[in-house]
Scaffold this motif. Structure first.
Motif, mmCIF file in Angstrom:
data_model
loop_
_atom_site.group_PDB
_atom_site.id
_atom_site.type_symbol
_atom_site.label_atom_id
_atom_site.label_comp_id
_atom_site.label_asym_id
_atom_site.label_seq_id
_atom_site.Cartn_x
_atom_site.Cartn_y
_atom_site.Cartn_z
ATOM 1 N N ASP A 41 18.171 136.194 42.427
ATOM 2 C CA ASP A 41 18.447 135.187 43.447
ATOM 3 C C ASP A 41 17.542 135.470 44.648
ATOM 4 O O ASP A 41 17.676 136.502 45.313
ATOM 5 N N ALA A 42 16.604 134.571 44.903
ATOM 6 C CA ALA A 42 15.644 134.735 45.987
ATOM 7 C C ALA A 42 16.221 134.384 47.351
ATOM 8 O O ALA A 42 15.565 134.591 48.368
ATOM 9 N N ALA A 43 17.437 133.865 47.394
ATOM 10 C CA ALA A 43 18.021 133.414 48.662
ATOM 11 C C ALA A 43 18.118 134.549 49.677
ATOM 12 O O ALA A 43 17.777 134.360 50.852
ATOM 13 N N GLY A 44 18.561 135.709 49.254
ATOM 14 C CA GLY A 44 18.674 136.839 50.179
ATOM 15 C C GLY A 44 17.326 137.253 50.750
ATOM 16 O O GLY A 44 17.206 137.547 51.948
ATOM 17 N N PHE A 45 16.309 137.269 49.906
ATOM 18 C CA PHE A 45 14.958 137.601 50.350
ATOM 19 C C PHE A 45 14.474 136.595 51.386
ATOM 20 O O PHE A 45 13.930 136.963 52.435
ATOM 21 N N MET A 46 14.707 135.316 51.105
ATOM 22 C CA MET A 46 14.256 134.271 52.029
ATOM 23 C C MET A 46 15.031 134.307 53.338
ATOM 24 O O MET A 46 14.452 134.133 54.413
ATOM 25 N N GLN A 47 16.322 134.549 53.262
ATOM 26 C CA GLN A 47 17.122 134.648 54.485
ATOM 27 C C GLN A 47 16.716 135.862 55.313
ATOM 28 O O GLN A 47 16.682 135.810 56.538
ATOM 29 N N GLY A 48 16.366 136.953 54.627
ATOM 30 C CA GLY A 48 15.854 138.128 55.331
ATOM 31 C C GLY A 48 14.538 137.832 56.027
ATOM 32 O O GLY A 48 14.290 138.302 57.137
ATOM 33 N N ALA A 49 13.694 137.046 55.377
ATOM 34 C CA ALA A 49 12.417 136.660 55.984
ATOM 35 C C ALA A 49 12.660 135.791 57.218
ATOM 36 O O ALA A 49 11.977 135.947 58.237
ATOM 37 N N LEU A 50 13.641 134.915 57.148
ATOM 38 C CA LEU A 50 13.945 134.045 58.289
ATOM 39 C C LEU A 50 14.404 134.849 59.505
ATOM 40 O O LEU A 50 14.162 134.442 60.644
ATOM 41 N N LYS A 51 15.024 135.988 59.289
ATOM 42 C CA LYS A 51 15.462 136.845 60.401
ATOM 43 C C LYS A 51 14.280 137.483 61.125
ATOM 44 O O LYS A 51 14.416 137.946 62.246
ATOM 45 N N GLN A 52 13.125 137.496 60.460
ATOM 46 C CA GLN A 52 11.934 138.124 61.039
ATOM 47 C C GLN A 52 11.020 137.115 61.741
ATOM 48 O O GLN A 52 9.893 137.448 62.094
ATOM 49 N N VAL A 53 11.487 135.896 61.923
ATOM 50 C CA VAL A 53 10.674 134.844 62.548
ATOM 51 C C VAL A 53 10.673 134.952 64.062
ATOM 52 O O VAL A 53 9.723 134.554 64.719
ATOM 53 N N SER A 54 11.702 135.508 64.640
ATOM 54 C CA SER A 54 11.828 135.524 66.103
ATOM 55 C C SER A 54 11.175 136.753 66.721
ATOM 56 O O SER A 54 10.741 137.666 66.029
ATOM 57 N N GLY A 55 11.107 136.741 68.033
ATOM 58 C CA GLY A 55 10.527 137.848 68.778
ATOM 59 C C GLY A 55 9.128 137.532 69.262
ATOM 60 O O GLY A 55 8.534 136.520 68.902
ATOM 61 N N SER A 56 8.586 138.430 70.089
ATOM 62 C CA SER A 56 7.255 138.180 70.644
ATOM 63 C C SER A 56 6.147 138.399 69.612
ATOM 64 O O SER A 56 5.078 137.811 69.719
ATOM 65 N N HIS A 57 6.394 139.266 68.631
ATOM 66 C CA HIS A 57 5.426 139.510 67.550
ATOM 67 C C HIS A 57 6.162 139.434 66.213
ATOM 68 O O HIS A 57 6.432 140.456 65.585
ATOM 69 N N PRO A 58 6.479 138.220 65.772
ATOM 70 C CA PRO A 58 7.282 138.087 64.551
ATOM 71 C C PRO A 58 6.517 138.543 63.306
ATOM 72 O O PRO A 58 5.312 138.305 63.179
ATOM 73 N N ALA A 59 7.225 139.222 62.417
ATOM 74 C CA ALA A 59 6.634 139.632 61.139
ATOM 75 C C ALA A 59 6.402 138.429 60.235
ATOM 76 O O ALA A 59 5.517 138.440 59.385
ATOM 77 N N VAL A 60 7.207 137.396 60.413
ATOM 78 C CA VAL A 60 7.075 136.156 59.648
ATOM 79 C C VAL A 60 6.734 135.044 60.634
ATOM 80 O O VAL A 60 7.452 134.833 61.614
ATOM 81 N N GLN A 61 5.648 134.360 60.374
ATOM 82 C CA GLN A 61 5.202 133.306 61.272
ATOM 83 C C GLN A 61 6.168 132.121 61.248
ATOM 84 O O GLN A 61 6.720 131.793 60.200
ATOM 85 N N PRO A 62 6.341 131.474 62.394
ATOM 86 C CA PRO A 62 7.281 130.339 62.458
ATOM 87 C C PRO A 62 6.991 129.224 61.454
ATOM 88 O O PRO A 62 7.922 128.648 60.892
ATOM 89 N N TRP A 63 5.733 128.910 61.204
ATOM 90 C CA TRP A 63 5.415 127.848 60.251
ATOM 91 C C TRP A 63 5.909 128.196 58.851
ATOM 92 O O TRP A 63 6.351 127.321 58.102
ATOM 93 N N TRP A 64 5.842 129.477 58.490
ATOM 94 C CA TRP A 64 6.340 129.907 57.184
ATOM 95 C C TRP A 64 7.875 129.868 57.173
ATOM 96 O O TRP A 64 8.477 129.514 56.164
ATOM 97 N N GLY A 65 8.465 130.202 58.293
ATOM 98 C CA GLY A 65 9.913 130.101 58.415
ATOM 99 C C GLY A 65 10.408 128.677 58.205
ATOM 100 O O GLY A 65 11.441 128.451 57.571
#
Length: 167
Positions: A41-65
């Motif tokens: 189930d990829a849902a957990g992986f994707m939700q984890g990625a969404l948690k990394q979208v915020s902040g001044s230097h996000p690990a996941v870019q907003p467009w990908w989020g």
């Protein structure tokens, strides 16, 4: 000069076959593990990625989020099928040397998708090796099924004629 070397050297095709086998085994094992477990189930992986979208230097870019939130998560069942089978089929194809350029391109696409989602793991090394195969083009599949299949599908291609004559 180096690109031409990768694309035409007969001995490089054997090195590329080893790289192709390594990548193929990695992809096949990753996909097969997800397929046989039956609970991927990829849902957990994707939700984890969404948690990394915020902040001044996000690990996941907003467009990908936005892509994950608006397209991938609402269609999670499709992604739960595409990911394991995509990994497995890319692996088998690379091992066989069948449609090598297309297969490595699909593998690179998955590697980048994982990296866009914040997972580094072995993705950078797989990307570097995959790029060598992609650049080498038809020479990367010369020691494999591409030698016969591509020649039959596209007999008018001069690079395929070179491949058939030089092997």
């Amino acid at each position: 000069m180096f690109i031409e070397f990768l694309r035409t050297n007969r001995y490089v095709s054997y090195v590329l076959a080893i790289i192709r086998l390594y990548l193929g085994i990695q992809w096949m094992k990753a996909g097969w593990g997800k397929i046989v477990s039956g609970n991927f189930d990829a849902a957990g992986f994707m939700q984890g990625a969404l948690k990394q979208v915020s902040g001044s230097h996000p690990a996941v870019q907003p467009w990908w989020g936005v892509f994950l939130k608006e397209l991938a998560l609402p269609n999670i069942e499709l992604f739960n099928t595409l990911v394991p089978w995509g990994e497995f089929l890319v692996g088998i194809s690379l091992i066989l040397g069948l449609f090598t350029s297309f297969s490595v391109l699909m593998g690179l696409t998955m590697n980048f998708a994982y990296m866009f989602s914040g997972a580094v793991s072995t993705n950078p090394q797989m990307i570097i090796l995959g790029i060598f195969i992609l650049i080498a083009g038809i020479n990367a599949g010369k020691v494999g099924a591409d030698r016969w299949v591509i020649h039959r599908l596209f007999p008018e291609k001069k690079s395929v004629e070179y491949m058939a004559k030089s092997a």
